[in-house]
Design a protein around this motif. Structure first.
Motif, PDB file in Angstrom:
ATOM      1  N   LEU A 297       9.699   0.824   9.290  1.00 29.81           N
ATOM      2  CA  LEU A 297       9.572   0.955   7.839  1.00 29.81           C
ATOM      3  C   LEU A 297       8.931   2.283   7.459  1.00 29.81           C
ATOM      4  O   LEU A 297       9.367   2.948   6.506  1.00 29.81           O
ATOM      5  CB  LEU A 297       8.754  -0.201   7.276  1.00 29.81           C
ATOM      6  N   ALA A 298       7.922   2.697   8.228  1.00 29.28           N
ATOM      7  CA  ALA A 298       7.215   3.930   7.922  1.00 29.28           C
ATOM      8  C   ALA A 298       8.135   5.140   8.052  1.00 29.28           C
ATOM      9  O   ALA A 298       8.137   6.048   7.196  1.00 29.28           O
ATOM     10  CB  ALA A 298       5.999   4.069   8.835  1.00 29.28           C
ATOM     11  N   GLN A 299       8.940   5.184   9.106  1.00 28.30           N
ATOM     12  CA  GLN A 299       9.807   6.352   9.287  1.00 28.30           C
ATOM     13  C   GLN A 299      10.891   6.399   8.222  1.00 28.30           C
ATOM     14  O   GLN A 299      11.291   7.478   7.752  1.00 28.30           O
ATOM     15  CB  GLN A 299      10.405   6.381  10.713  1.00 28.30           C
ATOM     16  N   ALA A 300      11.371   5.228   7.778  1.00 33.56           N
ATOM     17  CA  ALA A 300      12.393   5.206   6.740  1.00 33.56           C
ATOM     18  C   ALA A 300      11.794   5.575   5.378  1.00 33.56           C
ATOM     19  O   ALA A 300      12.423   6.288   4.581  1.00 33.56           O
ATOM     20  CB  ALA A 300      13.061   3.842   6.685  1.00 33.56           C
TER      21      ALA A 300
ATOM     22  N   ASP B 170      19.545   2.374   5.070  1.00 29.05           N
ATOM     23  CA  ASP B 170      20.403   2.902   6.134  1.00 29.05           C
ATOM     24  C   ASP B 170      19.590   3.536   7.257  1.00 29.05           C
ATOM     25  O   ASP B 170      20.038   3.571   8.414  1.00 29.05           O
ATOM     26  CB  ASP B 170      21.371   3.940   5.568  1.00 29.05           C
ATOM     27  N   ALA B 171      18.411   4.056   6.920  1.00 26.23           N
ATOM     28  CA  ALA B 171      17.587   4.743   7.927  1.00 26.23           C
ATOM     29  C   ALA B 171      16.831   3.780   8.829  1.00 26.23           C
ATOM     30  O   ALA B 171      16.309   4.179   9.877  1.00 26.23           O
ATOM     31  CB  ALA B 171      16.593   5.678   7.231  1.00 26.23           C
ATOM     32  N   LEU B 172      16.753   2.515   8.452  1.00 23.33           N
ATOM     33  CA  LEU B 172      16.038   1.531   9.283  1.00 23.33           C
ATOM     34  C   LEU B 172      16.797   1.307  10.590  1.00 23.33           C
ATOM     35  O   LEU B 172      18.024   1.238  10.611  1.00 23.33           O
ATOM     36  CB  LEU B 172      15.904   0.215   8.517  1.00 23.33           C
TER      37      LEU B 172
ATOM     38  N   GLN C 111       0.802  -1.222   0.000  1.00 24.87           N
ATOM     39  CA  GLN C 111       0.000   0.000   0.000  1.00 24.87           C
ATOM     40  C   GLN C 111       0.835   1.272   0.000  1.00 24.87           C
ATOM     41  O   GLN C 111       0.286   2.375  -0.049  1.00 24.87           O
ATOM     42  CB  GLN C 111      -0.916  -0.004   1.240  1.00 24.87           C
ATOM     43  N   GLN C 112       2.163   1.137   0.037  1.00 27.36           N
ATOM     44  CA  GLN C 112       3.009   2.323   0.172  1.00 27.36           C
ATOM     45  C   GLN C 112       3.285   2.948  -1.198  1.00 27.36           C
ATOM     46  O   GLN C 112       3.623   2.249  -2.157  1.00 27.36           O
ATOM     47  CB  GLN C 112       4.311   1.955   0.869  1.00 27.36           C
ATOM     48  N   PRO C 113       3.152   4.259  -1.309  1.00 29.36           N
ATOM     49  CA  PRO C 113       3.293   4.937  -2.604  1.00 29.36           C
ATOM     50  C   PRO C 113       4.645   4.740  -3.278  1.00 29.36           C
ATOM     51  O   PRO C 113       4.732   4.770  -4.511  1.00 29.36           O
ATOM     52  CB  PRO C 113       3.062   6.413  -2.248  1.00 29.36           C
TER      53      PRO C 113
END
Length: 398
Positions: free
Chosen positions: A390-393, A332-334, A281-283
């Motif tokens: 996952l959402a924040q990354a 890297d942001a995860l 569902q992620q764009p």
């Protein structure tokens, strides 16, 4: 007897523990030297399949127990253990192929199996070709009188296509060609590789016990199981040629991991499906690859054979608008995902892949449809923590 030196006393100590001790863990036997009761036993030849302890490299009570339990898990009769999953792949190919023979591999095969085939087997005069695991008709046309071994992989490495395994096996059975499956993903849980349909199954099933069987991300080991005594003898003979053995402490860790394998498999599978569906569902995501998702390549073939499982892996293909560097920055942001190879351990992992040079056939998507792929291995963390991570990354991708 005269008093002996301290070293002699320690090596030849007379104490024997009393009978009656029992415990849940299998005792860990560590030995290179195996002692014989007398010279008659030392000189007695090993006959046929009759096992006799002769040297630690060839097995101990601990390793034989693990082999027996792996055979039970895979619903096989025989099992051999080797130092890694790659060793299991190499052992199988070397035991079954000779110069002039041909081996067929799925184009999405495990990368090291491809490497061994292209570099080592070719050097030995063994030919190879790659096939589309979703096209059984084209596969059947590839086989020749020189085809001696077919590798199957369910699901395929990285891109997660589930093969038309029944169609492929029908074609192999019609020609009497031996089949070997990399069953690490299924782990003896997703399906019975030896009976995927009535009277239809593979000849050999190998696993990297490094993954689900251990579960701790701390062991390297492999296994090859079969129901055929003749194939087992060929594997066993090649093990002696190669000098493969497994360490007692590693055997101990895998034996400790096996009882919890079904619980871990189901827990990781549930989290994986939750996150795979959410990622759809992620764009920023063009497509999610997971055999249990409708629309994923080979989904119908997975439905035809699956009993209970779909593993802990899924891959997300990002939209081509995002560069490889931007996708790397996402990884890297995860914070809850480690960056590293392997899977089925307690920690979730994420790895971006460039598949440009690892396939012979076109990918299941065009460059206009999708760009960089990231494979996710879901561990045992709380699924909501993983989703939030996952959402924040993803938010950093814009």
């Amino acid at each position: 007897m005269s008093k002996r030196g301290k070293s002699t006393e320690q090596i030849h100590h007379a104490y024997q523990p009393p009978a009656g001790w029992d415990a849940v863990p299998v005792p860990t036997y560590k030995a290179s030297t195996v002692l014989f009761p007398d010279t008659a036993a030392l000189h007695r030849p090993r006959s046929g399949d009759a096992f006799a302890y002769r040297y630690g490299l060839q097995g101990t009570p601990s390793s034989l127990t693990l082999a027996a339990r792996m055979a039970t898990l895979e619903q096989a009769r025989h099992c051999v253990l080797v130092p890694s999953g790659l060793a299991a792949v190499t052992l199988t190919s070397l035991a079954l192929l000779k110069p002039g023979d041909e081996v067929l591999l799925p184009d999405n095969v495990y990368g090291q199996n491809r490497h061994v085939t292209v570099r080592l087997l070719a050097r030995l005069g063994i030919h190879h070709r790659f096939y589309d695991p979703l096209d059984a008709a084209a596969f059947s046309a590839l086989m020749t009188e020189k085809t001696r071994l077919v590798w199957l992989e369910a699901a395929g490495s990285i891109t997660m296509e589930f093969p038309d395994v029944l169609g492929l096996l029908h074609a192999c059975k019609a020609r009497g060609v031996t089949t070997a499956m990399d069953n690490t993903w299924g782990a003896g849980m997703a399906f019975n590789a030896f009976e995927l349909a009535p009277g239809l199954g593979v000849d050999l099933s190998m696993q990297a016990l490094t993954k689900f069987a251990s579960g701790g991300a701390d062991v390297l080991m492999g296994a090859v199981c079969t129901q055929d005594a003749g194939l087992h003898r060929r594997l066993d003979e090649m093990i002696e040629f190669l000098g493969y053995g497994v360490g007692a402490n590693d055997v101990e860790l895998v034996l400790r991991g096996l009882p919890s394998l079904p619980l871990r498999y189901r827990a990781q599978e549930a989290s994986t499906l939750t996150l795979a569906r959410w990622m759809q569902q992620q764009p920023a995501v063009a497509r999610v690859l997971h055999p249990a998702l409708p629309g994923s390549p080979g989904h119908a073939y997975w439905e035809a054979v699956s009993e209970a499982g779909s593993g802990c892996l899924f891959s997300a293909v990002f939209k081509p608008a995002y560069s490889a560097a931007e996708v790397d920055a996402f990884v890297d942001a995860l914070q809850c995902f480690g960056i590293g190879y392997s899977w089925a351990g307690p920690m979730s992992l994420a790895v971006p892949y460039d598949l440009t040079h690892s396939r012979s056939l076109p990918l299941p998507w065009t460059p206009e449809e999708g760009g960089t792929l990231v494979r996710f291995a879901i561990g045992l963390e709380d699924v909501e923590d993983l989703r939030a991570d996952l959402a924040q990354a993803l938010a950093r991708l814009g």
